[in-house]
Structure formats: C-alpha cells, structure tokens
Design a protein around this motif. Structure first.
Motif, PDB file in Angstrom:
ATOM      1  N   LEU A   8      18.814 104.698  21.458  1.00  0.00           N
ATOM      2  CA  LEU A   8      19.590 104.380  20.282  1.00  0.00           C
ATOM      3  C   LEU A   8      21.041 104.779  20.459  1.00  0.00           C
ATOM      4  O   LEU A   8      21.376 105.613  21.278  1.00  0.00           O
ATOM      5  N   VAL A   9      21.871 104.227  19.699  1.00  0.00           N
ATOM      6  CA  VAL A   9      23.187 104.723  19.366  1.00  0.00           C
ATOM      7  C   VAL A   9      23.945 105.302  20.541  1.00  0.00           C
ATOM      8  O   VAL A   9      24.179 106.505  20.598  1.00  0.00           O
ATOM      9  N   PRO A  30       6.050 105.252  16.306  1.00  0.00           N
ATOM     10  CA  PRO A  30       6.105 103.794  16.416  1.00  0.00           C
ATOM     11  C   PRO A  30       7.019 103.157  15.366  1.00  0.00           C
ATOM     12  O   PRO A  30       7.719 102.189  15.663  1.00  0.00           O
ATOM     13  N   HIS A  31       7.009 103.683  14.138  1.00  0.00           N
ATOM     14  CA  HIS A  31       7.876 103.117  13.108  1.00  0.00           C
ATOM     15  C   HIS A  31       9.350 103.343  13.431  1.00  0.00           C
ATOM     16  O   HIS A  31      10.204 102.487  13.157  1.00  0.00           O
ATOM     17  N   ASP A  32       9.673 104.519  14.006  1.00  0.00           N
ATOM     18  CA  ASP A  32      11.053 104.758  14.435  1.00  0.00           C
ATOM     19  C   ASP A  32      11.492 103.701  15.442  1.00  0.00           C
ATOM     20  O   ASP A  32      12.583 103.132  15.350  1.00  0.00           O
ATOM     21  N   ILE A  33      10.639 103.443  16.417  1.00  0.00           N
ATOM     22  CA  ILE A  33      10.971 102.482  17.478  1.00  0.00           C
ATOM     23  C   ILE A  33      11.098 101.080  16.909  1.00  0.00           C
ATOM     24  O   ILE A  33      12.023 100.331  17.244  1.00  0.00           O
ATOM     25  N   LEU A  72       5.148  93.298  21.021  1.00  0.00           N
ATOM     26  CA  LEU A  72       5.410  94.589  20.378  1.00  0.00           C
ATOM     27  C   LEU A  72       4.179  95.490  20.418  1.00  0.00           C
ATOM     28  O   LEU A  72       4.310  96.716  20.381  1.00  0.00           O
ATOM     29  N   CYS A  73       2.999  94.895  20.503  1.00  0.00           N
ATOM     30  CA  CYS A  73       1.769  95.676  20.496  1.00  0.00           C
ATOM     31  C   CYS A  73       1.625  96.535  21.744  1.00  0.00           C
ATOM     32  O   CYS A  73       0.868  97.520  21.736  1.00  0.00           O
ATOM     33  N   TYR A  74       2.300  96.176  22.826  1.00  0.00           N
ATOM     34  CA  TYR A  74       2.294  97.063  24.000  1.00  0.00           C
ATOM     35  C   TYR A  74       3.670  97.673  24.269  1.00  0.00           C
ATOM     36  O   TYR A  74       3.768  98.750  24.839  1.00  0.00           O
ATOM     37  N   GLN A  75       4.755  97.003  23.876  1.00  0.00           N
ATOM     38  CA  GLN A  75       6.078  97.566  24.124  1.00  0.00           C
ATOM     39  C   GLN A  75       6.284  98.859  23.344  1.00  0.00           C
ATOM     40  O   GLN A  75       6.793  99.849  23.888  1.00  0.00           O
ATOM     41  N   ILE A  76       5.898  98.865  22.068  1.00  0.00           N
ATOM     42  CA  ILE A  76       6.119 100.066  21.257  1.00  0.00           C
ATOM     43  C   ILE A  76       5.262 101.237  21.719  1.00  0.00           C
ATOM     44  O   ILE A  76       5.784 102.355  21.891  1.00  0.00           O
ATOM     45  N   PRO A  77       3.949 101.076  21.978  1.00  0.00           N
ATOM     46  CA  PRO A  77       3.191 102.208  22.528  1.00  0.00           C
ATOM     47  C   PRO A  77       3.739 102.699  23.868  1.00  0.00           C
ATOM     48  O   PRO A  77       3.708 103.903  24.154  1.00  0.00           O
ATOM     49  N   ALA A  78       4.240 101.784  24.698  1.00  0.00           N
ATOM     50  CA  ALA A  78       4.811 102.200  25.980  1.00  0.00           C
ATOM     51  C   ALA A  78       5.991 103.128  25.779  1.00  0.00           C
ATOM     52  O   ALA A  78       6.192 104.080  26.550  1.00  0.00           O
ATOM     53  N   LEU A  79       6.791 102.879  24.735  1.00  0.00           N
ATOM     54  CA  LEU A  79       7.955 103.719  24.447  1.00  0.00           C
ATOM     55  C   LEU A  79       7.566 105.004  23.734  1.00  0.00           C
ATOM     56  O   LEU A  79       8.222 106.039  23.904  1.00  0.00           O
ATOM     57  N   ALA A  80       6.511 104.947  22.922  1.00  0.00           N
ATOM     58  CA  ALA A  80       6.102 106.120  22.159  1.00  0.00           C
ATOM     59  C   ALA A  80       5.361 107.137  23.023  1.00  0.00           C
ATOM     60  O   ALA A  80       5.336 108.326  22.690  1.00  0.00           O
ATOM     61  N   ARG A  81       4.764 106.694  24.120  1.00  0.00           N
ATOM     62  CA  ARG A  81       4.028 107.584  25.011  1.00  0.00           C
ATOM     63  C   ARG A  81       4.923 108.043  26.156  1.00  0.00           C
ATOM     64  O   ARG A  81       5.957 107.452  26.440  1.00  0.00           O
ATOM     65  N   ASP A  82       4.507 109.106  26.824  1.00  0.00           N
ATOM     66  CA  ASP A  82       5.283 109.635  27.940  1.00  0.00           C
ATOM     67  C   ASP A  82       5.107 108.736  29.161  1.00  0.00           C
ATOM     68  O   ASP A  82       4.006 108.258  29.440  1.00  0.00           O
TER      69      ASP A  82
END
Length: 628
Positions: A8-9, A30-33, A72-82
């Motif tokens: 972000l930013v 996930p909501h943040d992302i 989005l169903c895999y992109q967001i979990p990919a970003l939310a996980r390590d």
C-alpha cells in the motif's frame, strides 16, 4: 509482518485517504487486502467463504463462472498467508494479463513460461529466492522442468492455485495430460493449501478433479453458473454470412467481439469477408505465424471495435472484461465448451449477447470426429452424451438458461426473460408425420443424396436432376409441398439432433438413416418438433445493443465518461498495457456518475485501490474538474 505496508501507499501523503486505518506492522486481513489493494469494500457471493477457508489452510475446489471473481479467491489468501502464491495455468496469455494487472495494483508478480526470454525467467527465480515476490504464475511443463520443484522446496510457499482445473479430467472439455502430474504437490508440499478453480465442470469432471489432484479432503464450492447479463440466441444456418452480418449490424458501434469457426481456413476466409464488409476483423488460429497471432492478440486486448475470427485456440485466458458479443458459425463440441467460449462475453457484468447458427452438417461433423478418434469406447460414450446434451440445449423449446443451468446441476424456477426462447417463444407440435415423410424420402432416394435434393423431392420440385434419377415417380414426391425449404431443413436438423438422420461426408454429404428409425416409420414412436420461426419473428429478438449499453451511463454523464476513457486510452498506450488494466469501464462509470473532486472522494470508488489512488488520483480528479 509489513507486507501490507509495502503493498500500500508508497507515497505517505495518501495515507489519510485510506478506506480504513491499517497499522502497517500488522498482518493484513483478507478484507484489508480486498479494500486497499484491489479497491473493493465487499466480497461477492461465495468469495468470502472461499478466501477465509483457504487462508486458514484448507484445500478447495471452486467452480465459479467466468467473470465471477475466481482469481481473487486465490490471490487474496496468497497475500494474507506467509510466503508467495504459486498459480499453475496452461494459458500464457492469461499469465501475462494477470501479472500486468497485479503489478498495476502494486503487487510483486512474476510469470515463468515458454514465451519468456532467459532474463525474465532468471529474474523471477531470483525473486523467489530472495522472497521479493507475492505471486508466481507458471505453466505446468515449467513447473516440472529439471530442478524447479527443488527450488520451490527452498522457498516459503503460501499456497498453490491450479487454474483451469478441468484440464486434469479426461471427462472435461480440454484434457491436458501434463496436469495429471500435479498430484505430486500434495506429497512434496504437505501443509501448503491447494485451491483448484474452473468455470466449467459437470459432476463427473468434479469427481475426476478431486481424485486426480489428491483433493479428497477439499471443500467444494459451487457458485451459480448463471450469467444474467448474457443473452443467448441460437438459430439454423440459412445464409450464414448474411446472418452474421445482420447480427453484427445490431451491435453497438465500436463493440469488440469474437467469432468462432471450426476450421483454420474458415477463420481466414470469414475474416477476409468481414473486412470487405467494413468490419475490423482478424483471423486467429494455431497455424498462423506466431508474430501474426501475437499482433492479433495485442490488438484485441488494446483496441476497441476489433473482431477476432478464431478457432478455439483463441480466447482461453483472455481477460478483457468488455467483450460485448461472441458468435459461433459452427457448433462447439459440448455444452462445457460452449459455456466456456460464450463466457468470454460480458465479464464486466454489462449486457452482452452470444449468438450461434448451426445445421445438420455440424452435427454430423462432430459425430464423425468422435467416432473416428482413437479414444476409448468409454470416452466416446461420454463425448456422445455431451453432444446430445448440447443438441438438446440448441433444439429446446424451453428457456435456454434453464436448460443450461440444469446441465450443471443448478435449477432455475422461472424462465430468464433474456434468451431467444423467452423473447420469441416457439411452438412445439407433433411432428411424427413430418418425420415419417422425411425418413421415407431419404430411404426411397437410396440414402445417396444431400439435404437439398431430398427437400426438393419432398416439395415436388421439377428439376433435371430429379427427372434424371426418376425421383419424380416416387411415392414421396411432393408429399411435403405444404412446407418451405427452411422448414424442412429445420426438420432435418432436429432429426439429426435426435440421431434419426445422419450425414455421410464420404458420400458428399448424403443423408442416411439412423439406427432407430424403424419405430418412427411404424408409428410406434412419437416425434415432437418445434416450429421454425419466420425471419420476421427472429428479428424481434433484439440484441442488447446501443440502447441497453447507453442506458448504463446517464446522458448528462456521457461526456465525462468519454473523457475518462480517452485519458485511460492514452495512459494505457504510454504504459504498454491494455486499457482495462488501468481501470474497468465500471469504475469509470462510477467516477462519471459521482464526480469525485478530491482523493478522499475518489478512494470510495469501487476498483480504486491505494496504489491506483496514489498513481492516478490526481489525474482522475483533474479530468473530473475539467469537465465542470
């Protein structure tokens, strides 16, 4: 974890415009992302349940229609996980498209495929080693290249996403043998969640996907297959080029679309003819020079008003959201293939139309392909069943959407009101007598003549050919004079769909009798047919063209909307990306309607994430201010 702070930013002056305050050192939700990276305040449909399940470490099989938000169903979990997500896809065009779009929102995305040079591949591998990567898109053959799995084992992987998962199933419509090896991921990367996604899979294909990918414990998510913005229109081949020209003339000026043909040569001759008629048309098939194909694809994704005439080699992985129409000049091989190909229209949710014409010869060709293939008897049986389901969809007198959804296991209680059968209902009648007349005419002329000659005999036409063969002396001569040529060809087409009539292409397209005609000829089997609507009746089914499209943007907002599109077009050309990667039309419409004059107001527009706010916010609000 500071991932969200990096994504972000990049310019801290824009911190005050975030939708929600986020501590830069906390793990993003996930909501943040969704809000800050992708610019949306809420998930759609099953997305939230899927994202939460995979983020928590669960495996999943996701069936969701094209344009439904599968990525989005895999992109967001990919970003939310390590770690970073690995997306396995057979579609180079889709990889390039997704990587470009992800980089536009500030993500560190890379791809590895056969279209790259060595430098790009080495850069991706270095990013993997250093951890300076969020998502990696890779073709299955590259995944299994020597040493690559070992490299992955040295990295921190957040998840594996298997796109176009139907490719793993021999019962699917696009079987890819290399997908069979993907079950190794379950053994070599234990604890790493896997999500398989596809837009089309019947029950047998779903079972195959779960078994072959070792996803027995996966949770299955099946979203609605309904695409309510798409209008379905299917008719008989009468004068197909004239029919295609009439259909294209109904579309909004500048609309982009795809015309599918069965053969390579047909794509080239059709594209040439369309150019002669004043359309901006290009052929596309696997046999063209790679540079020609590449230019056609580039023009399709970047320019407006382009029509690509293609075999099924085109379209898989095409992410352009504003394809307004898809036309078929030939019958596809199954309802899955039809759904996948027509699903390339209207991914943005706006009114779009899919149109197809077909004839008895199309049915015969596909049946010929099935019988002459080297597939097993079981596979041929499955393919025959799939063809029968497609023909039932084409010939139905009921709402097409109800029939289509039922095939995928989904019941719709009410007719859709947005298909040709709903907009111009057809009449069903007892066609047993017509069927008997036709079958008798085929039999008595020796099963040696094509549809045109058989129809001439039925109608009692006086011609040299009929007299030469003595067919004017047959008992069936003239017994069908009350029906015209178009109506008899409709009967031929419907009986072909039922398997009562076949076409022998080795005998120059001669009509022959199917194996079950005896019951019909004896009157032991009733044949229900649909009455072919007149040309005037068919024209009543209006495409969602100019009027429907313009209604999406209020007349007062139209100048600003066009100014925003012009700004987007120039920026996309300068950045070397498709315009929709910058902003979708839906986002520009919202801007034109709400007229945000500050960055804070712009931040509330769907599709404007923090990176786009930082990059384009000042320019967008300036366009709004200049409009007054």
């Amino acid at each position: 974890m500071a991932r969200l702070g990096r994504l972000l930013v990049l310019d801290r002056r824009h911190l005050r415009h975030l939708r929600r305050p986020v501590h830069l050192l906390t793990v993003p939700t996930p909501h943040d992302i969704l809000a800050h990276v992708f610019g949306y305040n809420a998930f759609r449909g099953e997305q939230q349940a899927i994202v939460e399940h995979v983020t928590a470490g669960g495996d999943a099989l996701v069936l969701m229609p094209t344009g439904g938000g599968k990525s989005l169903c895999y992109q967001i979990p990919a970003l939310a996980r390590d770690g970073f997500g690995v997306v396995i896809s057979p579609l180079i065009a889709l990889m390039q498209d997704q990587v470009g779009a992800l980089r536009e929102v500030g993500l560190r995305a890379h791809a590895i495929n056969s279209a790259q040079n060595g430098g790009a591949r080495r850069a991706a591998e270095q990013a993997m080693r250093s951890g300076d990567i969020d998502l990696l898109y890779i073709a299955p053959e590259r995944l299994f290249a020597e040493g690559f799995l070992e490299l992955l084992e040295e990295c921190r992987i957040s998840l594996f996403a298997i796109d176009e998962a139907h490719c793993v199933s021999q019962w699917g419509h696009d079987f890819r043998p290399e997908y069979l090896r993907l079950s190794v991921l379950a053994q070599r990367f234990r604890g790493v969640p896997r999500i398989a996604v596809t837009a089309t899979a019947d029950r047998a294909t779903r079972r195959d996907i779960l078994e072959r990918l070792d996803l027995d414990a996966a949770r299955v998510f099946v979203a609605s297959f309904d695409r309510p913005n798409i209008q379905y229109r299917i008719g008989p081949k009468i004068a197909e080029r004239r029919q295609l020209k009439d259909f294209l003339a109904e579309q909004e000026r500048g609309a982009t679309g795809i015309v599918y043909c069965l053969s390579r040569s047909r794509t080239e001759t059709t594209a040439e003819w369309l150019r002669e008629q004043g359309f901006d048309a290009m052929p596309y098939h696997a046999g063209l020079d790679p540079d020609v194909r590449s230019r056609a694809l580039e023009r399709f994704v970047r320019d407006d008003g382009v029509i690509v005439v293609a075999t099924i080699a085109f379209g898989l992985g095409i992410n352009r959201p504003d394809v307004r129409f898809v036309a078929h000049l030939d019958l596809p091989k199954s309802l899955e293939a039809y759904y996948q190909e027509t699903g390339r229209a209207g991914r943005d949710g706006e009114p779009s139309v899919v149109w197809m014409v077909y004839g008895a010869e199309d049915i015969a060709k596909i049946r010929g392909f099935i019988e002459s293939s080297e597939a097993s008897d079981e596979q041929k049986r499955v393919e025959r069943r799939k063809l029968d389901a497609l023909l039932g969809f084409c010939e139905t007198a009921d709402c097409r959407r109800q029939v289509l959804l039922r095939y995928f296991g989904e019941e719709r209680l009410e007719p859709c009101g947005n298909c040709d059968r709903c907009l111009s209902p057809v009449e069903s009648f007892d066609g047993t007598t017509d069927a008997q007349k036709l079958l008798s005419a085929i039999y008595r002329t020796g099963q040696r003549f094509g549809a045109g000659h058989v129809v001439d005999v039925l109608r009692g036409k006086d011609s040299d050919k009929i007299r030469r063969f003595g067919h004017d002396k047959l008992s069936v001569f003239g017994v069908g004079a009350e029906r015209d040529d178009i109506q008899w060809r409709s009967v031929i087409r419907q009986l072909s769909a039922m398997g009562l009539v076949a076409t022998d292409f080795e005998a120059y397209g001669a009509l022959t009798l199917g194996p079950e005609v005896r019951e019909v000829l004896r009157g032991e089997r009733r044949v229900l047919l649909t009455r072919e609507p007149s040309r005037k009746e068919r024209r009543r089914v209006a495409a969602p063209g100019r009027a429907a499209r313009k209604a999406e943007v209020a007349e007062a907002d139209q100048p600003l909307f066009e100014a925003l599109r012009q700004w987007r077009r120039g920026l996309a050309a300068a950045r070397g990306v498709p315009p929709y990667v910058i902003c979708h039309d839906a986002t520009l419409r919202e801007i034109a309607s709400r007229r945000p004059r500050s960055l804070a107001e712009l931040a509330d527009i769907p599709g404007i994430g923090d990176m786009k706010l930082a990059q384009y916010g000042e320019a967008l609000t300036q366009v709004v201010r200049e409009d007054g």
